[in-house]
Design an enzyme around this catalytic site. Sequence first.
Site, PDB file in Angstrom:
ATOM      1  CB  CYS A 160       1.422  26.306  27.137  1.00 51.87           C
ATOM      2  SG  CYS A 160       2.354  25.161  28.171  1.00 51.87           S
ATOM      3  NE  ARG A 169      29.307  20.060  52.162  1.00 52.91           N
ATOM      4  CZ  ARG A 169      30.123  20.088  51.098  1.00 52.91           C
ATOM      5  NH1 ARG A 169      29.938  19.227  50.108  1.00 52.91           N
ATOM      6  NH2 ARG A 169      31.107  20.962  51.021  1.00 52.91           N
ATOM      7  CD  GLU A 201       2.925  28.672  29.905  1.00 51.99           C
ATOM      8  OE1 GLU A 201       3.473  29.253  28.971  1.00 51.99           O
ATOM      9  OE2 GLU A 201       3.416  27.653  30.455  1.00 51.99           O
ATOM     10  CB  SER A 239      42.467  25.505  48.950  1.00 52.33           C
ATOM     11  OG  SER A 239      41.765  24.275  48.976  1.00 52.33           O
ATOM     12  CG  LEU A 298      32.826  17.988  43.210  1.00 53.18           C
ATOM     13  CD1 LEU A 298      33.200  17.562  41.803  1.00 53.18           C
ATOM     14  CD2 LEU A 298      33.235  19.438  43.457  1.00 53.18           C
ATOM     15  N   GLY A 354      40.614  23.892  38.699  1.00 53.44           N
ATOM     16  CA  GLY A 354      41.864  24.499  39.114  1.00 53.44           C
ATOM     17  C   GLY A 354      42.369  25.395  37.999  1.00 53.44           C
TER      18      GLY A 354
END
Length: 369
Positions: free
Chosen positions: A91, A214, A56, A175, A211, A304
């Site tokens: 606000c 990208r 605001e 994987s 981790l 996992g």
Amino acid sequence: MYFNFDDDYYMSRAIELAKKGAGYTLTNPLVGAVIVKDDMIIGEGYHEKFGAPHAEVNAIIDAKNRGEDLIGSTLYVNLEPCSHQGKTPPCASRIVDEKISRVVIGTRDPYREVSGNGIKILEDAGIIVDEYVMEDECLNLNERYFSYIKNNKPFVVLKSAMTLDGKIATKTGNSKWITTEVSRNFSHELRGQLDAIMVGINTVINDNPTLNVRFGNYKNSPIRIIVDSTLRIPINSKVLSNELVSFSIIATTNNYDREKFDLLSKKENVRIVITDDKNGKVDLQDLLQKLKEFNISSILLEGGGMLNASMLKENLVDKFYFFVAPKIIGSDGKNAIGEMNFKYLKDVIEIKETRVEKMSDDILITGRM
């Protein structure tokens, strides 16, 4: 109560603005604000990051920078304006001071120091307040904030990429890649919208992931959380690199490796959190409470099978994103969810509010606990 046909249009714009803060507001909500006068937008703003001015106020500043007069205008905001002094002034009082005539709100703020109080300040000043415009959309926008306030723990999203038979890797641990590039890019979008990414120590040892984010529109670099009960983490792991923007939290117990602890303590972007011990493992309930010290309100769980199962057993998962690829590995592959030890179907976990959509050659299934 007064509504016009443009209320949804301007609220939609406020929601779009609010999304720009995804990944940066931490325990604060995503909020966008639009100021309208004579059917023209004269000011816009959103809450850009934790501790910064609210939406605001940014919209008011934008209008003034444009040379606009706010008297008699309407302000659209997806969440009730705050009424208390926090890191920034209230606000609601600023809106009153600017002589804005009408405020249109998507949802009330569940935070007890605000809920209803912001609206009362506005109405006591003679401002017209209309609520619940595009309420469902506004609730979905801030699902992690509402969950954080209601459940007093970070909002946890379990994300897993698996084959049709529920495997996340072959028996050797390979994987890359089960799902398509489209699915992987979407996963990075999820990372950028949440405060932290959580994995288990086996994921770090086996995959040595970075981790980070990208790809995608959200450039936030989330905090990395590694669950490591005894500090087995290799000191040269990518998640510990000083070149990464955000820091890593290593959750361990008092059974940690003393020598490794000393080495990790010297790394500038590492924080070590010692939790209660639960059967020789990190107490996940205790961990989530301790993570609040870092203003973490949302976590993307990319664990996992063992960590995923442990989080589910503790009833700590709120939402699911399952990316399913049209591939089969077989029973010797690694499971997306580890042992749950259910004896009867009546006890199994049921996922609600499921949605299914095509993502290139994959299928994305979302749902909630």
